[in-house]
Design an enzyme around this catalytic site. Structure first.
Site, short mmCIF file in Angstrom:
data_model
loop_
_atom_site.label_atom_id
_atom_site.label_comp_id
_atom_site.label_asym_id
_atom_site.label_seq_id
_atom_site.Cartn_x
_atom_site.Cartn_y
_atom_site.Cartn_z
N SER A 166 0.89 -1.18 0.00
CA SER A 166 0.00 0.00 0.00
C SER A 166 0.91 1.22 0.00
CB SER A 166 -0.86 0.01 1.26
OG SER A 166 -1.38 1.31 1.49
N TYR A 199 -2.44 -1.88 10.19
CA TYR A 199 -2.42 -1.89 8.72
C TYR A 199 -1.11 -1.28 8.21
CZ TYR A 199 -4.11 -1.36 3.91
OH TYR A 199 -4.25 -1.43 2.54
N1 LIG Z 1 -8.71 -0.64 -1.55
C1 LIG Z 1 -7.61 0.09 -1.39
O1 LIG Z 1 -7.65 1.33 -1.44
C2 LIG Z 1 -6.28 -0.58 -1.18
C3 LIG Z 1 -5.12 0.21 -1.24
C4 LIG Z 1 -3.88 -0.38 -1.02
C5 LIG Z 1 -3.80 -1.74 -0.77
N2 LIG Z 1 -4.93 -2.49 -0.72
C6 LIG Z 1 -4.79 -3.91 -0.42
O2 LIG Z 1 -5.45 -4.71 -1.38
C7 LIG Z 1 -5.83 -5.95 -0.77
C8 LIG Z 1 -7.29 -6.23 -1.09
O3 LIG Z 1 -8.10 -5.24 -0.50
P1 LIG Z 1 -9.52 -4.77 -1.09
O4 LIG Z 1 -9.45 -3.30 -1.18
O5 LIG Z 1 -9.87 -5.56 -2.30
O6 LIG Z 1 -10.46 -5.13 0.15
P2 LIG Z 1 -11.77 -6.04 0.27
O7 LIG Z 1 -12.21 -5.93 1.67
O8 LIG Z 1 -12.74 -5.73 -0.81
O9 LIG Z 1 -11.20 -7.52 -0.03
C9 LIG Z 1 -10.39 -8.18 0.89
C10 LIG Z 1 -10.71 -9.66 0.82
O10 LIG Z 1 -9.84 -10.35 1.75
C11 LIG Z 1 -10.63 -11.34 2.39
N3 LIG Z 1 -10.07 -11.69 3.70
C12 LIG Z 1 -10.05 -10.92 4.81
N4 LIG Z 1 -9.53 -11.60 5.84
C13 LIG Z 1 -9.21 -12.83 5.38
C14 LIG Z 1 -8.66 -13.99 5.97
N5 LIG Z 1 -8.35 -14.00 7.27
N6 LIG Z 1 -8.43 -15.08 5.19
C15 LIG Z 1 -8.77 -15.07 3.87
N7 LIG Z 1 -9.33 -14.00 3.25
C16 LIG Z 1 -9.55 -12.89 4.01
C17 LIG Z 1 -12.00 -10.70 2.55
O11 LIG Z 1 -13.00 -11.68 2.80
C18 LIG Z 1 -12.16 -9.98 1.22
O12 LIG Z 1 -12.77 -10.78 0.24
C19 LIG Z 1 -5.54 -5.81 0.72
O13 LIG Z 1 -4.31 -6.43 1.02
C20 LIG Z 1 -5.42 -4.31 0.90
O14 LIG Z 1 -4.59 -3.97 1.98
C21 LIG Z 1 -6.16 -1.94 -0.92
#
Ligand SMILES: NC(=O)c1ccc[n+]([C@@H]2O[C@H](COP(=O)([O-])OP(=O)(O)OC[C@H]3O[C@@H](n4cnc5c(N)ncnc54)[C@H](O)[C@@H]3O)[C@@H](O)[C@H]2O)c1
Length: 288
Positions: free
Chosen positions: A150, A171
């Site tokens: 991130s 985080y």
């Molecule tokens: N959305 C953003 O702005 C953003 C920015 C930077 C990084 N990220 C990273 O991208 C990745 C995905 O995030 P997203 O935005 O799609 O969020 P999201 O909440 O839509 O998806 C996350 C997924 O991870 C799953 N998950 C959570 N805990 C879990 C566990 N213990 N075991 C298995 N699965 C699990 C959830 O069920 C969900 O389907 C994350 O690592 C997040 O840190 C997101």
């Protein structure tokens, strides 16, 4: 088309959001997908988790591209269950080429207990490491591991502007630790012709980012801020004129790192950040 033809890709957190988007883009480019998700509400977070029907939908969408998909319900915190799920899926699809430890949570708010910190560390850091380590025995030469960071990983000790609370501290800690982990692991794997890179997205339009509690960290002055209310603040921290990226904007970078196009790229911290880190280096500060 065909940039990752016949590769098998493991993605955690694949039921929705960025994980689903990566699955679809990679399938469109010829990959088969192992989609892992816990499909439960994250205990610490203020937003709803994914469901089994979300995971089923990812599988259906991948299959519509003509590629194979195997879904496994597993918690990335449980290394033994994860390893068993991965082994079964690899048996079914025949190989494993790319690993994307993408599952993550980001619970924000000063009102959360300290377990928000420990849960986030267990899922984002320990869970990502569990995923890579459970996958390693299945990887051969040419494998690519793409760790999901991130932008906050590149802002040392960023405190969530004082209102992120213990979950958001967890985080930010986990994302910076993952960059270190990837660098160290990458050196160990390079002699085996295996690569490790990190992708660092800025704000993307997913559940994790688009919820009222998160909006409040950007607009604490408003009672019930909306995406439109935070757009100005996000535009201000980005160099390029955008508030939220679409998941596919990140998935394009993932396809590159999964493909042979990047076969001599390892140890890279690839920002998909709309110029945010560069702008911060030039003196801007989130929330200022
Ligand atoms: N959305 C953003 O702005 C953003 C920015 C930077 C990084 N990220 C990273 O991208 C990745 C995905 O995030 P997203 O935005 O799609 O969020 P999201 O909440 O839509 O998806 C996350 C997924 O991870 C799953 N998950 C959570 N805990 C879990 C566990 N213990 N075991 C298995 N699965 C699990 C959830 O069920 C969900 O389907 C994350 O690592 C997040 O840190 C997101």
């Amino acid at each position: 088309m065909g940039r990752v033809q016949d590769k098998v890709v493991l993605i955690t957190g694949a039921a929705r959001g960025l994980g689903r988007s990566h699955a679809l883009r990679l399938a469109e480019e010829g990959a088969d997908i192992i989609a892992v998700d816990v499909c439960k509400d994250p205990s610490a977070a203020h937003y709803a988790g994914s469901t089994v029907s979300d995971l089923d939908e990812t599988v259906e969408l991948v299959r519509k591209t003509g590629r194979r998909a195997v879904a496994k319900q597993a918690d990335v915190r449980d290394r033994a269950a994860l390893a068993a799920a991965i082994a079964e899926a690899v048996e079914e699809l025949g190989r494993l080429d790319v690993v994307i430890p993408n599952a993550g949570i980001n619970p924000v708010g000063n009102d959360l207990p300290v377990t928000a910190f420990t849960d986030t560390v267990d899922i984002n850091l320990v869970g990502a490491i569990n995923t890579v380590h459970a996958a390693l025995p299945h990887l051969g030469e040419g494998a690519s591991i793409i760790v999901i960071g991130s932008v906050v990983a590149l802002m040392p000790r960023f405190d969530g502007m004082g209102i992120g609370g213990p979950g958001n501290a967890g985080y930010n800690f986990t994302k910076s630790m993952l960059t270190e982990y990837a660098d160290w692991l990458g050196v160990q794997l390079a002699p085996h012709n295996q690569r490790v890179n990190v992708v660092h997205p800025t704000t993307v339009a997913t559940e994790l980012m688009q919820n009222t509690t998160m909006y409040k960290t950007f607009r604490p002055d408003l009672e019930n801020p909306t995406a439109d209310d935070v757009a100005g603040a996000l535009h201000a921290v980005h160099g390029l004129p955008v508030a939220f990226l679409e998941p596919a904007d990140v998935s394009h970078a993932i396809v590159y790192l999964a493909s042979e196009e990047s076969r001599f790229v390892t140890g890279t911290q690839l920002r998909v950040d709309a110029g945010m880190i560069n702008k911060l280096a030039a003196g801007a500060r989130p929330g200022a």
